[in-house]
Design an enzyme around this catalytic site. Structure first.
Site, PDB file in Angstrom:
ATOM      1  N   GLU A   1      43.123  26.165  73.336  1.00  0.00           N
ATOM      2  CA  GLU A   1      43.431  26.362  71.915  1.00  0.00           C
ATOM      3  C   GLU A   1      43.557  27.829  71.516  1.00  0.00           C
ATOM      4  O   GLU A   1      43.038  28.253  70.492  1.00  0.00           O
ATOM      5  CB  GLU A   1      42.382  25.644  71.053  1.00  0.00           C
ATOM      6  CG  GLU A   1      42.240  24.178  71.434  1.00  0.00           C
ATOM      7  CD  GLU A   1      41.334  23.385  70.507  1.00  0.00           C
ATOM      8  OE1 GLU A   1      40.689  23.984  69.629  1.00  0.00           O
ATOM      9  OE2 GLU A   1      41.286  22.146  70.657  1.00  0.00           O
TER      10      GLU A   1
ATOM     11  N   GLU B   1      43.253  14.613  76.480  1.00  0.00           N
ATOM     12  CA  GLU B   1      42.290  14.079  75.503  1.00  0.00           C
ATOM     13  C   GLU B   1      42.951  13.000  74.664  1.00  0.00           C
ATOM     14  O   GLU B   1      42.781  12.942  73.442  1.00  0.00           O
ATOM     15  CB  GLU B   1      41.773  15.204  74.597  1.00  0.00           C
ATOM     16  CG  GLU B   1      41.114  16.338  75.361  1.00  0.00           C
ATOM     17  CD  GLU B   1      40.706  17.515  74.475  1.00  0.00           C
ATOM     18  OE1 GLU B   1      40.533  17.333  73.260  1.00  0.00           O
ATOM     19  OE2 GLU B   1      40.568  18.625  75.013  1.00  0.00           O
TER      20      GLU B   1
ATOM     21  N   ASN C   1      44.831  24.453  78.067  1.00  0.00           N
ATOM     22  CA  ASN C   1      44.747  23.194  77.322  1.00  0.00           C
ATOM     23  C   ASN C   1      44.913  23.446  75.821  1.00  0.00           C
ATOM     24  O   ASN C   1      44.316  24.387  75.285  1.00  0.00           O
ATOM     25  CB  ASN C   1      43.352  22.578  77.595  1.00  0.00           C
ATOM     26  CG  ASN C   1      43.209  21.166  77.102  1.00  0.00           C
ATOM     27  OD1 ASN C   1      44.095  20.336  77.306  1.00  0.00           O
ATOM     28  ND2 ASN C   1      42.087  20.876  76.450  1.00  0.00           N
TER      29      ASN C   1
ATOM     30  N   ASP D   1      44.011  10.219  72.426  1.00  0.00           N
ATOM     31  CA  ASP D   1      43.507   9.192  71.508  1.00  0.00           C
ATOM     32  C   ASP D   1      44.532   9.048  70.384  1.00  0.00           C
ATOM     33  O   ASP D   1      45.221  10.000  70.039  1.00  0.00           O
ATOM     34  CB  ASP D   1      42.081   9.456  71.003  1.00  0.00           C
ATOM     35  CG  ASP D   1      41.886  10.765  70.252  1.00  0.00           C
ATOM     36  OD1 ASP D   1      42.879  11.490  70.011  1.00  0.00           O
ATOM     37  OD2 ASP D   1      40.737  11.072  69.889  1.00  0.00           O
TER      38      ASP D   1
ATOM     39  N   HIS E   1      46.133  14.246  70.774  1.00  0.00           N
ATOM     40  CA  HIS E   1      45.408  13.566  69.698  1.00  0.00           C
ATOM     41  C   HIS E   1      46.445  13.153  68.647  1.00  0.00           C
ATOM     42  O   HIS E   1      46.972  14.009  67.942  1.00  0.00           O
ATOM     43  CB  HIS E   1      44.388  14.501  69.054  1.00  0.00           C
ATOM     44  CG  HIS E   1      43.292  14.933  69.979  1.00  0.00           C
ATOM     45  ND1 HIS E   1      42.392  14.049  70.517  1.00  0.00           N
ATOM     46  CD2 HIS E   1      42.951  16.152  70.462  1.00  0.00           C
ATOM     47  CE1 HIS E   1      41.528  14.700  71.290  1.00  0.00           C
ATOM     48  NE2 HIS E   1      41.854  15.980  71.276  1.00  0.00           N
TER      49      HIS E   1
HETATM   50  C1  XIL Z   1      35.095  17.474  70.731  1.00  0.00           C
HETATM   51  C2  XIL Z   1      34.033  16.503  71.199  1.00  0.00           C
HETATM   52  O1  XIL Z   1      34.642  15.275  71.503  1.00  0.00           O
HETATM   53  C3  XIL Z   1      32.992  16.330  70.124  1.00  0.00           C
HETATM   54  O2  XIL Z   1      31.901  15.556  70.617  1.00  0.00           O
HETATM   55  C4  XIL Z   1      32.487  17.691  69.645  1.00  0.00           C
HETATM   56  O3  XIL Z   1      31.622  17.518  68.551  1.00  0.00           O
HETATM   57  C5  XIL Z   1      33.619  18.607  69.267  1.00  0.00           C
HETATM   58  O4  XIL Z   1      34.536  18.697  70.344  1.00  0.00           O
HETATM   59  N1  XIL Z   1      39.641  19.637  71.457  1.00  0.00           N
HETATM   60  C6  XIL Z   1      38.895  19.848  72.584  1.00  0.00           C
HETATM   61  C7  XIL Z   1      37.667  19.055  72.802  1.00  0.00           C
HETATM   62  O5  XIL Z   1      39.307  20.592  73.457  1.00  0.00           O
HETATM   63  O6  XIL Z   1      36.686  19.787  73.492  1.00  0.00           O
HETATM   64  C8  XIL Z   1      37.085  18.569  71.508  1.00  0.00           C
HETATM   65  O7  XIL Z   1      35.989  17.697  71.795  1.00  0.00           O
HETATM   66  C9  XIL Z   1      38.143  17.872  70.678  1.00  0.00           C
HETATM   67  C10 XIL Z   1      39.251  18.803  70.356  1.00  0.00           C
END
Ligand code: XIL
Length: 347
Positions: A160, A268, A202, A270, A239
């Site tokens: 990020e 990640e 990432n 979802d 996401h």
């Molecule tokens: C999130 C986790 O899932 C949560 O449990 C935590 O409170 C915050 O982070 N981008 C990322 C992940 O790279 O590490 C994040 O994970 C979600 C967004």
């Protein structure tokens, strides 16, 4: 003559169509459909992982799903800065080790994340500046990667680092203020600490090819590849919501990164929603990865909806009781169809 030629073409086209149609969708007896995500993905040459919280592995329903369905684990928080180096130079790996031990005992691959992230920073780090901060960042990368050398297959070295919106600029952060070269310095430190680990950048909101952020990350990766900065992969967090749906050009984005000579992964995944609409969105996301040979893995960001970091959006494949949702069936089916699609003779 022209008539004869066109007749020939017609016959050839017809027999080709017949040949393609005769290819069985799947030789059922020899090769029944896979019944788990990991097995179905494995047959396509890909991994199917899940983001986990170490303390939940004691829950038998949770661990049962994790071990049945997934061949890769990403600790959701246990390898972040505040977890691994709460005090400068004092590393704590117990929570991370728990997840890594679990994965190893079951032959699952580990993705580690995130070595350098603007969030989840311990206060000692937030208070550093300049050369001291740069040194602390690199020491952190070196120590954590060295601790897990040979055990963490892939690292999100930096996450990020780019701003949202239309600027295509780097995100302002304490790390960024140490100089533009902080990202490449981090990748070099990680490579030195474990030459065999796959090193990834990432980010989120880099799934639409036309977004300025996507283009900026792509430019950085191209630059890194051209100058020999050791980067092996790009993670697209993926996401999705109703307002940020799976884009029509998702596969094109994945291909554009893969064309730079790096692997891509959905790190990640979802997708908020429910029922058939959610299932369809999952189907499209998985299909995009399957369309790109350099897309080597998919990780969903949690097990049951109730485990999700944004549980109100019910974005995962299992409901809060651990039952498979329509989205699960759609993903499994999409993966299962892939080998048959692949084996149809390509013209
Ligand atoms: C999130 C986790 O899932 C949560 O449990 C935590 O409170 C915050 O982070 N981008 C990322 C992940 O790279 O590490 C994040 O994970 C979600 C967004």
């Amino acid at each position: 003559m022209r008539q004869l030629w066109s007749a020939l073409v017609t016959v050839t086209a017809a027999s080709l169509t017949a040949a393609v149609m005769l290819v069985p969708a799947r030789p059922a007896a020899a090769d029944p459909p896979a019944t788990t995500l990991a097995e179905a993905a494995h047959r396509t040459g890909r991994h199917f992982g899940v983001g986990v919280s170490g303390h939940k592995l004691a829950d038998p329903v949770y661990a049962g799903i994790v071990d049945r369905e997934f061949d890769g684990l990403t600790p959701e928080n246990e390898l972040k800065l505040d977890a691994t180096e709460p005090l400068q130079g004092r590393f704590t790996f117990a929570a991370g080790d728990r997840v890594v031990d679990h994965a190893e005992s079951r032959g699952q691959r580990v993705r580690g994340q995130t070595l350098l992230w603007h969030a989840a920073q311990p206060s000692w780090l937030v208070n550093l500046r300049g050369a001291a901060l740069r040194q602390a960042m690199l020491d952190h990368v070196t120590q954590v990667v060295a601790h897990y050398r040979g055990r963490v297959a892939a690292w999100d070295v930096v996450g990020e680092a780019f701003a949202d919106g239309t600027s295509g600029a780097r995100r302002d952060s304490n790390f960024q203020r140490t100089g533009d070269d902080w990202i490449e310095a981090a990748f070099r430190a990680a490579r030195a600490a474990d030459p065999d680990a796959k090193l990834c950048y990432n980010d989120y909101n880099v799934e639409n090819w036309s977004h300025a952020k996507t283009q900026a990350v792509h430019r950085m990766v191209r630059d890194f590849r051209s100058r020999g900065v050791p980067i092996d992969c790009v993670g697209l967090q993926s996401h999705f919501t109703a307002y940020h749906p799976v884009p029509a050009d998702f596969a094109a984005t994945l291909r554009a990164f893969a064309d730079l000579g790096v692997d891509v992964e959905l790190t990640e995944l979802d997708i908020e929603g429910s029922g058939a609409a959610q299932a369809d969105a999952y189907r499209r996301a998985v299909r995009a990865c399957l369309e790109v040979s350099g897309c080597t893995g998919i990780t969903v960001w949690g097990v049951r909806d109730s485990d999700s970091w944004r549980s109100s959006g019910t974005p995962l494949l299992f409901d809060s009781t651990g039952a498979r949702k329509p989205a699960y069936t759609a993903v499994l089916d999409t993966l299962n169809r892939f080998p048959a699609t692949r084996h149809v003779p390509v013209r």
